[in-house]
Design a protein around this motif. Sequence first.
Motif, PDB file in Angstrom:
ATOM      1  N   LEU A 152      -3.991  -2.338  -7.852  1.00  0.00           N
ATOM      2  CA  LEU A 152      -5.173  -2.964  -7.236  1.00  0.00           C
ATOM      3  C   LEU A 152      -6.438  -2.504  -7.949  1.00  0.00           C
ATOM      4  CD1 LEU A 152      -5.221  -2.968  -3.326  1.00  0.00           C
ATOM      5  CD2 LEU A 152      -5.449  -4.948  -4.849  1.00  0.00           C
ATOM      6  N   ILE A 153      -6.493  -1.214  -8.245  1.00  0.00           N
ATOM      7  CA  ILE A 153      -7.688  -0.696  -8.944  1.00  0.00           C
ATOM      8  C   ILE A 153      -7.876  -1.439 -10.264  1.00  0.00           C
ATOM      9  CG2 ILE A 153      -8.711   1.330 -10.078  1.00  0.00           C
ATOM     10  CD1 ILE A 153      -7.173   3.073  -8.057  1.00  0.00           C
ATOM     11  N   HIS A 154      -6.774  -1.633 -10.989  1.00  0.00           N
ATOM     12  CA  HIS A 154      -6.876  -2.315 -12.283  1.00  0.00           C
ATOM     13  C   HIS A 154      -7.286  -3.774 -12.114  1.00  0.00           C
ATOM     14  CE1 HIS A 154      -5.565   0.927 -14.889  1.00  0.00           C
ATOM     15  NE2 HIS A 154      -4.659   1.226 -13.975  1.00  0.00           N
ATOM     16  N   ARG A 155      -6.833  -4.414 -11.026  1.00  0.00           N
ATOM     17  CA  ARG A 155      -7.128  -5.848 -10.837  1.00  0.00           C
ATOM     18  C   ARG A 155      -8.530  -6.099 -10.287  1.00  0.00           C
ATOM     19  NH1 ARG A 155      -4.888 -11.140 -11.001  1.00  0.00           N
ATOM     20  NH2 ARG A 155      -3.163 -10.864 -12.393  1.00  0.00           N
ATOM     21  N   CYS A 156      -8.924  -5.299  -9.265  1.00  0.00           N
ATOM     22  CA  CYS A 156     -10.164  -5.683  -8.575  1.00  0.00           C
ATOM     23  C   CYS A 156     -11.179  -4.559  -8.495  1.00  0.00           C
ATOM     24  CB  CYS A 156      -9.848  -6.230  -7.182  1.00  0.00           C
ATOM     25  SG  CYS A 156      -9.083  -5.044  -6.071  1.00  0.00           S
ATOM     26  N   GLY A 157     -10.894  -3.412  -9.129  1.00  0.00           N
ATOM     27  CA  GLY A 157     -11.868  -2.320  -9.113  1.00  0.00           C
ATOM     28  C   GLY A 157     -11.633  -1.398  -7.934  1.00  0.00           C
ATOM     29  N   VAL A 158     -12.166  -0.199  -8.067  1.00  0.00           N
ATOM     30  CA  VAL A 158     -11.854   0.845  -7.098  1.00  0.00           C
ATOM     31  C   VAL A 158     -12.477   0.559  -5.728  1.00  0.00           C
ATOM     32  CG1 VAL A 158     -13.748   2.446  -7.691  1.00  0.00           C
ATOM     33  CG2 VAL A 158     -11.542   3.348  -6.923  1.00  0.00           C
ATOM     34  N   ALA A 159     -13.642  -0.088  -5.680  1.00  0.00           N
ATOM     35  CA  ALA A 159     -14.314  -0.290  -4.386  1.00  0.00           C
ATOM     36  C   ALA A 159     -13.499  -1.230  -3.501  1.00  0.00           C
ATOM     37  CB  ALA A 159     -15.722  -0.840  -4.616  1.00  0.00           C
ATOM     38  N   LEU A 177      -9.490 -14.611  -4.609  1.00  0.00           N
ATOM     39  CA  LEU A 177      -9.955 -15.193  -5.878  1.00  0.00           C
ATOM     40  C   LEU A 177     -11.306 -14.584  -6.268  1.00  0.00           C
ATOM     41  CD1 LEU A 177      -9.403 -17.406  -8.055  1.00  0.00           C
ATOM     42  CD2 LEU A 177     -10.842 -18.915  -6.688  1.00  0.00           C
ATOM     43  N   ARG A 178     -12.184 -14.469  -5.260  1.00  0.00           N
ATOM     44  CA  ARG A 178     -13.522 -13.918  -5.524  1.00  0.00           C
ATOM     45  C   ARG A 178     -13.406 -12.478  -6.028  1.00  0.00           C
ATOM     46  NH1 ARG A 178     -16.897 -11.081  -2.795  1.00  0.00           N
ATOM     47  NH2 ARG A 178     -15.720 -11.071  -0.844  1.00  0.00           N
ATOM     48  N   LEU A 179     -12.458 -11.712  -5.475  1.00  0.00           N
ATOM     49  CA  LEU A 179     -12.302 -10.301  -5.882  1.00  0.00           C
ATOM     50  C   LEU A 179     -11.542 -10.149  -7.201  1.00  0.00           C
ATOM     51  CD1 LEU A 179     -11.322  -8.670  -2.450  1.00  0.00           C
ATOM     52  CD2 LEU A 179     -13.489  -8.405  -3.666  1.00  0.00           C
ATOM     53  N   GLY A 180     -10.959 -11.247  -7.691  1.00  0.00           N
ATOM     54  CA  GLY A 180     -10.179 -11.156  -8.936  1.00  0.00           C
ATOM     55  C   GLY A 180      -8.741 -10.715  -8.710  1.00  0.00           C
ATOM     56  N   ILE A 181      -8.310 -10.688  -7.442  1.00  0.00           N
ATOM     57  CA  ILE A 181      -6.917 -10.285  -7.174  1.00  0.00           C
ATOM     58  C   ILE A 181      -5.976 -11.416  -7.557  1.00  0.00           C
ATOM     59  CG2 ILE A 181      -5.275  -9.683  -5.338  1.00  0.00           C
ATOM     60  CD1 ILE A 181      -7.595  -8.194  -3.972  1.00  0.00           C
ATOM     61  N   VAL A 182      -6.377 -12.659  -7.320  1.00  0.00           N
ATOM     62  CA  VAL A 182      -5.586 -13.792  -7.822  1.00  0.00           C
ATOM     63  C   VAL A 182      -6.409 -14.509  -8.898  1.00  0.00           C
ATOM     64  CG1 VAL A 182      -4.392 -14.033  -5.602  1.00  0.00           C
ATOM     65  CG2 VAL A 182      -6.318 -15.548  -6.125  1.00  0.00           C
TER      66      VAL A 182
END
Length: 263
Positions: A152-159, A177-182
């Motif tokens: 998750l950290i790599h996909r959408c950042g630590v926050a 989608l907005r977070l970059g997870i998909v």
Amino acid sequence: MSETLAESVRVHKEGQLSHLVLNRAAHLNALNPEMLQTLLTHLERLNKNEKVRVLVISADGEKAFVAGADINSMASLGPRPIADYVELGQRVMRQIETVRFPVIAAVHGYALGGGLELALACDLIVAADDAKLGQPEVGLGILPGFGGTQRLIHRCGVAAARRLVYTGEIISAEEALRLGIVDKLVPRGEIIDAAYAWANTIIQKAPLAVAASKRVIRESQDQCLNAGLRLEVAAFLELFPTLDREEGMDAFKHKREAKFTGK
Ligand code: CO8
């Protein structure tokens, strides 16, 4: 395909574009050890088949891609079998990450816990507009154990990873989608077509160049990822013997609210 392989994972297509379908819909495709082992066997076999250029992973059933690791299969396990279970899940996710070819997850409905972790191990994620994603493990007294804290950290950042892991919040496909997870959001009926369209685009490109790209992108993250994955397994195995974990899983089984005591 070997006829002895269990039906919990179906080979829908095998060739340049291969397609595996998770097939345990009555249990929302919850990943039990037998299903993980079957998936691992398919991945190892496909990796040896030089024809394969892209793999799509999707799931049967109306409600879910995968609702997590199988809580009922793990609830009463002792230390050794639970360590074997978590390590098997980690091996499956790592195999997805290290096969020669890109892997595309086509996600609909619930992708929770180990289900989101499975998608996160894939190279690309296409989500249907009904997808609901999250890491609800803290509500069971455990933490994501199939690599979710790290990927998750790599996909959408630590926050965003902190928020999702600490709260167990289940988010919509739009938010993912907005977070970059998909990577792409499509109507429910179009996810397989969308995954195949990406697969076919990749198949048109130079095979060695795509494989080298996958390897190089992965290897750039490997040192940090491997260290983080070891920490995650250790933390999972520390939490598993706690009363809070017993309470969380008992509450799930009996469809009631968990009451945690921090013990
Ligand atoms: N494990 C086992 N069975 C499950 C799971 C699961 N993760 N999810 C759903 N099921 C079963 C239900 O028990 C139910 O079975 P039954 O019909 O026999 O009662 C059936 O699937 C249908 O589910 P529901 O009736 O609950 O369907 P709803 O639409 O009411 O709810 C939900 C859907 C919200 C998805 C709900 O089923 C749910 O909350 N599921 C659990 C989600 C969850 O907490 N996932 C995380 C699991 S833990 C995990 O993934 C950790 C991974 C890493 C470590 C693993 C180490 C071994």
